[in-house]
Design an enzyme around this catalytic site. Sequence first.
Site, PDB file in Angstrom:
ATOM      1  N   GLN A 113       4.495   3.236   3.743  1.00  0.00           N
ATOM      2  CA  GLN A 113       3.724   4.240   4.479  1.00  0.00           C
ATOM      3  C   GLN A 113       2.426   3.639   5.017  1.00  0.00           C
ATOM      4  OE1 GLN A 113       4.463   6.904   5.759  1.00  0.00           O
ATOM      5  NE2 GLN A 113       5.705   8.253   4.494  1.00  0.00           N
ATOM      6  N   SER A 114       2.426   2.359   5.245  1.00  0.00           N
ATOM      7  CA  SER A 114       1.234   1.648   5.707  1.00  0.00           C
ATOM      8  C   SER A 114       0.812   2.075   7.110  1.00  0.00           C
ATOM      9  CB  SER A 114       1.517   0.141   5.687  1.00  0.00           C
ATOM     10  OG  SER A 114       0.570  -0.567   6.444  1.00  0.00           O
TER      11      SER A 114
END
Length: 298
Positions: free
Chosen positions: A58-59
């Site tokens: 989820q960067s």
Amino acid sequence: MNLPSPIQSIFFENKQFYLKRDDLIHADFSGNKARKFHYFLTHSFPHINKVVSYGSAQSNAMYSLSVLAKMKGWVFEYYVDHVADYLQENPHGNYRAALQNGMVLRPAQKTVAELVEGKPDILFIEEGGRQQEAVYGIKILAQEIIAWQRENNIEKLNIFLPSGTGTTALFLQKSLLTLNAQRSTLVYTTPCVGNKAYLKEQFLMLEEDKVFHPTILCLEKKHHFGKLYRENYEIWLKLQQQTGVLFDLLYDPLGWRTLLVYPEVYSKPTLYIHQGGVLGNESMLRRYVRKYPSVMSE
């Protein structure tokens, strides 16, 4: 892109702060990603046909790199060590958006850098954009802050921002000292990933001269990255209620909690840098609502 990003005066917990709205730079390249990847956005790379990076599923950097690759016509390969079953079955947030942009997901390998070594057609980006090219955009951030200081006759300024790799905080302090040596402008940060020792290691990987390192501040209680803390959720909601600004749910709550316990910092004019990342709130907020359903009604 919306540069220079605006600076506004806010009041939080009856204290005045200045807020650098880097979250408003661009929908796809907001906050520190706009600064870190500015060099790649504004320069031509005719020999490159693929960009490779690694990090969490989820960067924020992952999403911005997926947009960069799509703009440039590059293949984007991203290495990740774990994708939760729920996320795979219900794609959302940065993960879904990056996949929609054509990201090719690969299982993590400890030697990602070695995989691309000696391949001139591949651009390798360290996790979170931790590399020397980030100086280019962060120097522009420093120039914007210096210009604002002069316009508002602010001689001494403290700057605060939470850190992952610490790249933005480090290069901001270095740029300010280089460009603005006659003024007293100090950068403070707190580690959101790992502890103080880890953050110092990140600084040293990019800059050996400790004169250019920001000042690291920490809470007494150990903080685990990605873990859900009621205090983080509560201060995030308070920030919205009192300032009307939507902050990131992963880094900013710890940033503000840390800043508020150091009056020696905010007793002087203090600029908090909003580094964007709110697209990731979609996944974090779901988790907080499930774990602390009563907080919203309190």
